[in-house]
Design a protein around this motif. Sequence first.
Motif, mmCIF file in Angstrom:
data_model
loop_
_atom_site.group_PDB
_atom_site.id
_atom_site.type_symbol
_atom_site.label_atom_id
_atom_site.label_comp_id
_atom_site.label_asym_id
_atom_site.label_seq_id
_atom_site.Cartn_x
_atom_site.Cartn_y
_atom_site.Cartn_z
ATOM 1 N N MET A 162 0.838 -1.196 0.000
ATOM 2 C CA MET A 162 0.000 0.000 0.000
ATOM 3 C C MET A 162 0.870 1.242 0.000
ATOM 4 S SD MET A 162 -3.045 -0.514 2.729
ATOM 5 C CE MET A 162 -3.894 0.982 2.273
ATOM 6 N N LYS A 163 0.417 2.241 -0.746
ATOM 7 C CA LYS A 163 1.185 3.481 -0.764
ATOM 8 C C LYS A 163 0.793 4.365 0.424
ATOM 9 C CE LYS A 163 2.384 7.348 -3.804
ATOM 10 N NZ LYS A 163 1.778 8.453 -3.051
ATOM 11 N N VAL A 164 1.800 4.885 1.086
ATOM 12 C CA VAL A 164 1.526 5.832 2.163
ATOM 13 C C VAL A 164 2.269 7.137 1.898
ATOM 14 C CG1 VAL A 164 1.063 4.160 4.005
ATOM 15 C CG2 VAL A 164 3.420 4.876 3.555
ATOM 16 N N ASP A 165 1.664 8.219 2.341
ATOM 17 C CA ASP A 165 2.310 9.526 2.320
ATOM 18 C C ASP A 165 2.325 10.031 3.758
ATOM 19 O OD1 ASP A 165 2.608 10.175 -0.646
ATOM 20 O OD2 ASP A 165 0.474 9.619 -0.522
ATOM 21 N N ILE A 166 3.503 10.130 4.305
ATOM 22 C CA ILE A 166 3.616 10.546 5.704
ATOM 23 C C ILE A 166 4.614 11.694 5.788
ATOM 24 C CG2 ILE A 166 4.222 9.808 8.044
ATOM 25 C CD1 ILE A 166 3.651 6.889 7.094
ATOM 26 N N THR A 167 4.209 12.758 6.454
ATOM 27 C CA THR A 167 5.137 13.862 6.667
ATOM 28 C C THR A 167 5.998 13.524 7.873
ATOM 29 O OG1 THR A 167 3.545 15.427 5.782
ATOM 30 C CG2 THR A 167 5.323 16.340 7.121
ATOM 31 N N VAL A 168 7.300 13.447 7.673
ATOM 32 C CA VAL A 168 8.208 13.099 8.769
ATOM 33 C C VAL A 168 9.155 14.271 9.012
ATOM 34 C CG1 VAL A 168 9.962 11.503 9.590
ATOM 35 C CG2 VAL A 168 8.070 10.641 8.192
ATOM 36 N N ASN A 169 9.102 14.795 10.204
ATOM 37 C CA ASN A 169 9.933 15.943 10.566
ATOM 38 C C ASN A 169 9.813 17.069 9.537
ATOM 39 O OD1 ASN A 169 10.699 14.493 12.800
ATOM 40 N ND2 ASN A 169 12.603 13.765 11.891
ATOM 41 N N GLY A 170 8.578 17.280 9.080
ATOM 42 C CA GLY A 170 8.297 18.382 8.170
ATOM 43 C C GLY A 170 8.535 18.078 6.706
ATOM 44 N N GLU A 171 9.115 16.910 6.421
ATOM 45 C CA GLU A 171 9.401 16.561 5.034
ATOM 46 C C GLU A 171 8.416 15.505 4.549
ATOM 47 O OE1 GLU A 171 11.909 17.856 3.161
ATOM 48 O OE2 GLU A 171 12.497 19.164 4.827
ATOM 49 N N PRO A 172 7.910 15.646 3.322
ATOM 50 C CA PRO A 172 7.036 14.590 2.808
ATOM 51 C C PRO A 172 7.828 13.313 2.543
ATOM 52 C CG PRO A 172 7.490 16.217 1.102
ATOM 53 C CD PRO A 172 8.112 16.742 2.363
ATOM 54 N N THR A 173 7.280 12.190 2.930
ATOM 55 C CA THR A 173 7.867 10.897 2.568
ATOM 56 C C THR A 173 6.753 10.047 1.979
ATOM 57 O OG1 THR A 173 7.382 9.684 4.612
ATOM 58 C CG2 THR A 173 9.399 11.020 4.590
ATOM 59 N N SER A 174 7.143 9.118 1.152
ATOM 60 C CA SER A 174 6.156 8.278 0.498
ATOM 61 C C SER A 174 6.797 6.933 0.197
ATOM 62 C CB SER A 174 5.682 8.947 -0.800
ATOM 63 O OG SER A 174 4.661 8.161 -1.377
ATOM 64 N N ALA A 175 6.029 5.876 0.337
ATOM 65 C CA ALA A 175 6.555 4.549 0.015
ATOM 66 C C ALA A 175 5.408 3.575 -0.142
ATOM 67 C CB ALA A 175 7.502 4.069 1.117
ATOM 68 N N ASP A 176 5.728 2.485 -0.819
ATOM 69 C CA ASP A 176 4.772 1.390 -0.948
ATOM 70 C C ASP A 176 5.150 0.372 0.122
ATOM 71 O OD1 ASP A 176 2.672 0.002 -2.024
ATOM 72 O OD2 ASP A 176 3.917 -1.046 -3.499
ATOM 73 N N VAL A 177 4.272 0.156 1.084
ATOM 74 C CA VAL A 177 4.622 -0.698 2.227
ATOM 75 C C VAL A 177 3.597 -1.811 2.390
ATOM 76 C CG1 VAL A 177 5.742 1.205 3.453
ATOM 77 C CG2 VAL A 177 3.330 0.693 3.915
ATOM 78 N N GLU A 178 4.043 -2.894 3.044
ATOM 79 C CA GLU A 178 3.093 -3.907 3.482
ATOM 80 C C GLU A 178 2.219 -3.295 4.574
ATOM 81 O OE1 GLU A 178 4.174 -8.215 4.156
ATOM 82 O OE2 GLU A 178 6.143 -7.293 4.358
ATOM 83 N N PRO A 179 0.940 -3.665 4.621
ATOM 84 C CA PRO A 179 0.096 -3.110 5.695
ATOM 85 C C PRO A 179 0.650 -3.385 7.087
ATOM 86 C CG PRO A 179 -1.276 -4.161 4.033
ATOM 87 C CD PRO A 179 0.148 -4.461 3.658
ATOM 88 N N ARG A 180 1.375 -4.516 7.246
ATOM 89 C CA ARG A 180 1.873 -4.846 8.586
ATOM 90 C C ARG A 180 3.111 -4.060 8.977
ATOM 91 N NH1 ARG A 180 4.866 -10.730 8.272
ATOM 92 N NH2 ARG A 180 5.701 -10.593 6.151
ATOM 93 N N THR A 181 3.612 -3.219 8.104
ATOM 94 C CA THR A 181 4.809 -2.443 8.437
ATOM 95 C C THR A 181 4.546 -1.544 9.642
ATOM 96 O OG1 THR A 181 5.387 -2.404 6.105
ATOM 97 C CG2 THR A 181 6.522 -0.828 7.534
ATOM 98 N N LEU A 182 5.357 -1.727 10.673
ATOM 99 C CA LEU A 182 5.202 -0.887 11.858
ATOM 100 C C LEU A 182 5.797 0.489 11.586
ATOM 101 C CD1 LEU A 182 6.292 -3.552 14.523
ATOM 102 C CD2 LEU A 182 3.975 -3.010 13.738
ATOM 103 N N LEU A 183 5.181 1.492 12.166
ATOM 104 C CA LEU A 183 5.680 2.853 11.962
ATOM 105 C C LEU A 183 7.154 2.953 12.351
ATOM 106 C CD1 LEU A 183 5.295 5.840 11.299
ATOM 107 C CD2 LEU A 183 4.348 6.172 13.604
ATOM 108 N N ALA A 184 7.532 2.255 13.421
ATOM 109 C CA ALA A 184 8.940 2.297 13.858
ATOM 110 C C ALA A 184 9.864 1.823 12.736
ATOM 111 C CB ALA A 184 9.128 1.431 15.098
#
Lengths: 174, 275, 751
Positions: free
Chosen positions: A1-23
């Motif tokens: 699944m594609k996610v778009d997450i702002t990390v420390n003010g910067e946009p990040t994006s990746a295709d991840v397995e749903p089980r991927t932990l945020l850590a």
Amino acid sequence: MKVDITVNGEPTSADVEPRTLLAHYLRDTVGLKATNIGCDTTSCGACTVLVDGESVKSCTVLAVQVDEQSVQTMEDLGIEHKVTAAFRQEHGLQCGFCTPGMVMAAVSLIEENPDLTEKDVREGLEGNICRCTGYHNIVRAVLVAAGKDPDAAQAAGADDKTVAPGFSAGEGAK
Amino acid sequence: MIPVGFDYERPQTVDAAIALLAEHGDGATVLAGGHSLLPVMKLRLAAPEIVIDIGRLAELNYIRVDGDEVAIGAATRYRDLVISDVLAAECALLPAVARTVGDPQVRHRGTLGGAIAHADPAGDLPAAVLALDGTVVLRSPRGERKVPITEFYTGVFSSVKEPDELVVEIRVPRTGATGWAYEKFTRRSNDWAIVAVAVATMPDGATHLGLVNMGGTPLRASATEAALAEGKSIEEAAALAAEGTEPPTDSHGTPEYRNHLVTVLAKRALKTASA
Amino acid sequence: MSILGTRVVRTEDPVFLTRGATYTDDLTDERLTGALHLTLVRSPIAHATITSIDVDAAKDAPGVVAVFTGADCDLAPMLGFPAAHKAMLRPFLAVDRVRYVGEAVAAVLTEEAYQGEDAAELVDVDYEPLDVVVDMKEALKDEVLLFPEAGTNLVSGMHLNKEGRPEDFFADCEVVVSKEIVNQRVAAAPLETRAATAFWGEDGRCTLFLSTQNAQAARDEVAGWMGIEPSQLHVILPDVGGGFGAKIGADPEFALVGWLSKKVGRPVRWNESRSENMTGMVQGRGQVQTITIGGDRDGTVKAYSLEVVADAGAYPRLGVALPMFTRMMAPGTYDIPKVWSTASVVATNTTSTAAYRGAGRPEATQAIERAMDLFADAIDMDPAELRKRNVVRPEKFPFTTKGGAEYDTGEYAKAIDLALKAADYDGLRAEQKRRREAGDPLQLGIGVSSYVEITGGGAFVENATVQVHEDGTVTVLTGTSPHGQGHATAWAMLASEQLGIDVDKITVKHGDTDLIPKGAGTMGSRSLQTGGIAVHHAAIDLVELAKQRAADVLEANVEDLVVADGSVQVKGTGAAVSLAELAGREELKAFHEWDAKKPTFPFGAHVALVEVDVESGKATVERIWAVDDAGPILNPLIFDGQRHGGIAQGIAQAMLEEVMWDEEGQPLTGTFADYGIPSAAELPSFDLVTMETPTTINTLGYKGIGEAGTIGSCPAVHNAVIDAVSHLGVEHIDMPLTPMRVWAAISEAAK
């Protein structure tokens, strides 16, 4: 699944397995290694980061859960930040492993309650384990970061016979 | 540790969530805060095929007065209960109990609906809602039904909720700002309760006690409540708090110890609530 | 002004507080590109024969590169402690038998970490369960044998006192008290779990990144296990996230990682989960002790006997050695005319034991300090008074004890007095009396401990290299191995003192066996008194070298030269040459090896105040006043930090922590949700009292502070809780002092 997450003010994006932990997303996908993983049971708090400004344990949040949200890690603070500066000044860290999570838990705690007592700090950090410091200097550091006099706060705490909560509530209305 | 792989859906409406539940049946698990679910998935004690995330559904996130009751959306987080002005005035027991759940990070994620649906006999909020004689509102493709919490739990981690039903709302009576207490006994601040006792004073003046970890489900201290109704003293009534319970055994407590502890906690909670 | 003794904030912290420390699992070294992830399949049964292992399904799982079992592994089984029974060998992957829950049975290598857990679940192992023995005293009966080929569970007879205790040992005593007490198993639980990462270079050498407390010993141990020369192994320690003794030396998994990497020809990474760590990492303590103390009603202690059964776990490790310290330190701070001790070490179907903060000494202290309280109670004397009457007098030092230790320096009565004064002991006793008379449900308990411990006893020799560079910066190489102790700051202070160069310009390097081939690491509170002293002398040697070179440059006599502010100056003139300039002319470096030859004996006294809710049994530590004397203080910030952490771990053992198994050997404390590590909410702030009595063993008078807090606080808190309920008839409760145990003791006493 594609996610778009702002990390420390910067946009990040990746295709991840749903089980991927945020850590793991932060450590392995984004490459920010400060956030550590110390347990499997949401107990130790080493992985604490902020999601939309609130502390969470990133080992118990899926990356997909914070899609289109904003995450902040210790890397975003810098050594001049009131919390990191106080941790250094008060020797609130030894081996450093709990530190990123402890610092972020403290940032959130101060944000929610700027008028902290020693007891507030101790209870507010109940979700973060440190094996090195005995917490004494961590508590001082958080008090300093919150603009308190740690000596006065600890002296007041010493007189308060409920520092270590036995019966943790019993706050019945008077 | 990592969960077994699964599919993930984050529906945008309650109706969409219910449709997904109906479609996937037993293979689906609802995720709200995830702080009960994800740890057991990481330990591979649970392995759902699909996870339906309702944690960010705005239509399940509210606290409002509704007639004689306070209605609380199932996805309302512990943190929101703790800081709610409505609850502080209308049902102050709930925020006080929510404040003792887990730690701040857990309270930033965990939800009331999740706690109620999870049906953990060691959970804090189920016993509190039980003391309050609250109501669980369930929705499915068949419509909505309201189940009194006294009839909701059937055993450890089990309830009358059908696999295609979603907990959408919790309703509690407006018991006000006073007349309550929560005595939670733990070894460490953020541990599960070894035993806890919630006391609520109902609008009709009756005193209710909800017990945590004294059996396979949250329980009421019926004998204590009856004794109080008969005008017995707090000490006399509290001494009956273990009647009808079947407390578990673990490294923190034998049934004998829990049976003793519950009387001590009931006494203290009743004194606090009546002060 | 001397920098020694001043509060210097740590030089390592700016990195730790910004991008974070770099632990083994954080490494992004390009030589690790394409590394495989190791997942170990571990036994869920405590004692069983393995009848078959089927790895076919696992081999077919996504991302799996290889699966290995014991049958595939040609590493020779290892003996985890030289003096252990020679039949008690441990294979790197179990072959035909497993002996504890958590034993490694198969190794799965995958491209991605997440794939490893999926594949590991598919390894199908058939176990034929065997009888299990968890209890130490049961194990001594040899009814269930872990190693039938050994014919016994007795791991070693090295601590057995073959002479036996004389029959008339207590004959001249008016009062004799005896009690069996348990010093329970605890987990070190450093926040960073174990980790190892390996790759093989084109030169045929293996590089191993490890999380350990001593790189050089780990190199030698792992090389031995792998069957290669130590010179073929390059061990590098990234930052290490705590150790507390449990990361001393190497673990078998480290050799397995190196072996696997060679086998598959790719780098291999291993970072265990916490659940793995709670059964896989060595644990501490685990003794059943029978203490007997005798003396006269006037408070004279005349004889003390200590019988120990110690748990080695399933495979002997360093834990086998530790009763040596327990026996040596048995008499504690007291001048007792007769002391007798013995110890047996036994194998059980549990995790192996080794060092944990104090390692053998806290067990001794707990025993004698409980004994002193029991004796005080029996003769109705104040426990602090009893202690002061029996401690070794200052004029008797150096003092050779009946335990066989030579105490260097100490003022034990003074330490007790300082702690009592800080605590307002008489005031606390008055408040306790008031609450007892009032029948308050919240009773107060006051506990006193007097302690002495041995530090630097593991390895007396350590080396340091100090080098000034032409840019004016300094590098210090040390054989110690900090993992939270702040050596980067402390060693820089010691070098700065001699060189006059700011600590911010001094870099301390450690934990790289190519760079620093010799070293004994950090354990047993040894670092400052060995490695720190070596830095001190290396810096002095460098100063002498610089003066000799400067004498030529400045055309002056060496006697007329001084080093200050980073340069060599001619006294009384303005003539000077900087150390940096000298370094530019010729390498300016000094190596010093320091041999302390002897251990040192820090000591102190703690007073604990607890509140016990006698209705529920819940005990809460309210205050602790600690006098910890480890000689002069190099950096009070770091010194007190070590005390804080130590005190917390001592309180934690007294109040909360215990590694538990059920009768089938299934762990009951396999996660952090079950194992009772305290958070800030369970602990008070600590009141520290300063006392500094130098040792005569080294140049600067330093002793070790790493373990003192733990050794002092645990018995003080233990005694305090029992003191709180002693008026109800309770004589003893074993640790941890859980609410249920305290309540049960009160209930039992009331019968």
